[in-house]
Scaffold this motif. Structure first.
Motif, short mmCIF file in Angstrom:
data_model
loop_
_atom_site.label_atom_id
_atom_site.label_comp_id
_atom_site.label_asym_id
_atom_site.label_seq_id
_atom_site.Cartn_x
_atom_site.Cartn_y
_atom_site.Cartn_z
N VAL A 55 16.47 -33.76 -80.22
CA VAL A 55 15.92 -34.10 -78.97
C VAL A 55 17.14 -33.77 -77.89
CG1 VAL A 55 14.63 -36.39 -80.06
CG2 VAL A 55 17.11 -36.48 -79.30
N VAL A 56 16.51 -33.68 -76.66
CA VAL A 56 17.40 -33.19 -75.55
C VAL A 56 17.08 -34.00 -74.48
CG1 VAL A 56 15.92 -31.37 -75.00
CG2 VAL A 56 18.48 -31.35 -74.49
N GLY A 57 18.02 -34.32 -73.32
CA GLY A 57 17.63 -35.13 -72.32
C GLY A 57 16.80 -34.19 -71.32
N THR A 58 15.82 -34.85 -70.38
CA THR A 58 15.14 -33.90 -69.41
C THR A 58 15.31 -34.67 -68.04
OG1 THR A 58 13.01 -33.09 -69.00
CG2 THR A 58 13.10 -35.02 -69.94
N SER A 59 15.03 -34.03 -67.21
CA SER A 59 14.80 -34.77 -65.71
C SER A 59 13.71 -35.58 -65.66
CB SER A 59 15.24 -33.86 -64.79
OG SER A 59 14.43 -32.75 -64.80
N LEU A 60 12.71 -35.33 -66.44
CA LEU A 60 11.33 -35.93 -66.29
C LEU A 60 11.53 -37.40 -66.41
CD1 LEU A 60 9.06 -33.16 -67.91
CD2 LEU A 60 9.32 -33.54 -65.49
N LEU A 61 10.61 -37.96 -65.61
CA LEU A 61 10.77 -39.51 -66.06
C LEU A 61 9.37 -39.87 -66.73
CD1 LEU A 61 11.51 -40.88 -62.32
CD2 LEU A 61 13.09 -40.87 -64.26
N GLY A 62 9.39 -40.98 -67.60
CA GLY A 62 8.12 -41.67 -68.05
C GLY A 62 8.21 -40.90 -69.68
N GLU A 63 7.04 -41.23 -70.28
CA GLU A 63 6.92 -40.66 -71.47
C GLU A 63 6.66 -39.29 -71.87
OE1 GLU A 63 4.63 -43.08 -74.95
OE2 GLU A 63 3.07 -42.18 -73.83
N THR A 64 7.42 -38.60 -72.36
CA THR A 64 7.37 -37.31 -72.62
C THR A 64 6.95 -36.92 -74.13
OG1 THR A 64 9.67 -36.99 -73.01
CG2 THR A 64 8.93 -36.42 -70.73
N VAL A 65 7.25 -37.75 -74.87
CA VAL A 65 6.92 -37.60 -76.62
C VAL A 65 6.06 -38.76 -76.72
CG1 VAL A 65 7.49 -37.31 -78.80
CG2 VAL A 65 8.82 -36.29 -77.01
N THR A 66 4.85 -38.74 -77.47
CA THR A 66 4.15 -39.84 -77.77
C THR A 66 4.27 -40.28 -79.12
OG1 THR A 66 2.27 -38.51 -78.39
CG2 THR A 66 2.29 -38.87 -76.09
#
Length: 382
Positions: free
Chosen positions: A179-190
């Motif tokens: 995994v890697v961090g992202t600037s996107l907020l919320g659920e990115t992987v379900t």
């Protein structure tokens, strides 16, 4: 040639995004619908629409529902997935749903089969899980590789209230994933996507060398202001000589009995080691001893190491990264003196399974070496 699917989760991964990407790459939609229909699910319709987002055209999977059942117990979903006629599709779908059930059961302190799935218990989950399994089967995908999954931050609203991202179930299902961090907020992987990756035994190492065959773009339902919300799949073919990065784990032992060593060799294979063996050595102070070895994938190396520590009592295990080239092989079953004997065929040699040959030798009184030779020479059965 062996078909490979490489998943690039550009902005994340959901079950419907993966399904849409596989259809975009060439998976036949009708074969997917037939597999879903096998489950006995009613009141649904699966369509795939073309979508233009930020200058990129991809596909979006849309499940229209007329049935008002939005949640089910995990055991019910697992039983439905098990009805799919193609065993390869059923195994993947059941494996994904079983993974979700076990995680949710652990989190809520319930029997996995009795866990009441809320967001995950509706039509979408079953369609996505069975659909992805059927799409991979139709595309003849043998191995799945996944690039690092971007993990968003913030919160997600569930039936149990507001939870941190990634949701606890997703975090548990992603154990062992890159995994890697992202600037996107919320659920990115379900959770559905994470469970599917586990069910297909996705490899998170570098993508293999392959000859590109197709690319598919799966568009998610979420709209992002500065980028397309897509997951990408790349299909390719690789040489049958499979080269993999593996790990050899080994430890020196001078105080473990033969009984324990024999038991440990079998246990290592049971938990996923590709091979295990023992080398006799002379250790410090002239003591006779053994080196215990195990060959494992990077994903199973931690489990193998823990077992070596627990069963042998050793205080240290070495890790050596190796590269193994494996030739393609096929299997079949023949009958010898009325008994089934499994065989393994490679490009240069065929061999009967040892346990089956021993059973024939014991029943008939024939020498084992003769049984092995006879089984290897038998023609393939229809």
């Amino acid at each position: 040639m062996s078909r490979v699917c490489v998943i690039s989760p550009f902005t994340g991964l959901a079950g419907d995004m993966l399904l849409a990407a596989l259809v975009d790459a060439g998976a036949p939609l009708e074969a997917i619908r037939v597999a879903v229909a096998d489950t006995g699910l009613t009141g649904w319709e699966l369509t795939v629409e073309r979508v233009l987002t930020h200058g990129l055209t991809g596909s979006r999977a849309v499940v229209s529902v007329t049935d008002d059942a939005t949640s089910r117990r995990a055991g019910e979903l697992i039983a439905m997935a098990g009805r799919v006629r193609d065993p390869a599709v059923a195994d993947v779908a059941v494996g994904a749903l079983r993974a979700i059930a076990e995680v949710e059961g652990h989190l809520h302190g319930e029997d996995p089969d009795l866990v009441h799935l809320h967001e995950l218990g509706g039509h979408d989950t079953l369609v996505d899980v069975v659909g992805v399994a059927a799409a991979l089967r139709a595309l003849d995908v043998r191995t799945v590789h996944c690039e690092a999954l971007p993990i968003g931050s913030g919160t997600v609203r569930t039936a149990h209230g507001v939870l941190p991202c990634p949701a606890p179930a997703t975090s548990a299902l992603l154990r062992g994933a890159r995994v890697v961090g992202t600037s996107l907020l919320g659920e990115t992987v379900t959770p559905t996507a994470a469970a599917l990756l586990r069910a297909v035994a996705a490899d998170y190492g570098p993508p293999p060398e392959m000859r590109m065959a197709a690319t598919g773009y799966g568009v998610g339902t979420r709209t992002l202001p500065d980028r397309p919300n897509v997951a990408v799949v790349r299909l390719g073919d690789r040489d049958p000589a499979d080269v993999r990065d593996l790990v050899v784990l080994e430890t020196n032992l001078d105080d473990v009995t033969g009984e324990v060593l024999g038991h440990l060799l079998a246990r290592l294979l049971d938990i996923g080691a590709l091979d295990s063996w023992i080398t006799p050595v002379v250790m410090k102070k002239g003591r006779p001893g053994h080196v215990l070895h195990a060959l494992a994938t990077p994903e199973t190396a931690d489990d193998v190491e823990r077992l070596m520590f627990a069963e042998s009592g050793t205080l240290g295990v070495r890790r050596i990264e190796v590269s193994r080239k494996a030739l393609p092989r096929t299997t079949d079953t023949v009958h010898l003196h009325g008994m089934e004997v499994r065989r393994k065929h490679g490009p240069h040699h065929s061999k009967a399974e040892y346990e089956d040959a021993v059973a024939v030798a014991r029943r008939t009184g024939l020498p084992l070496r003769l049984v092995l030779a006879m089984a290897a020479d038998l023609p393939e059965e229809p």
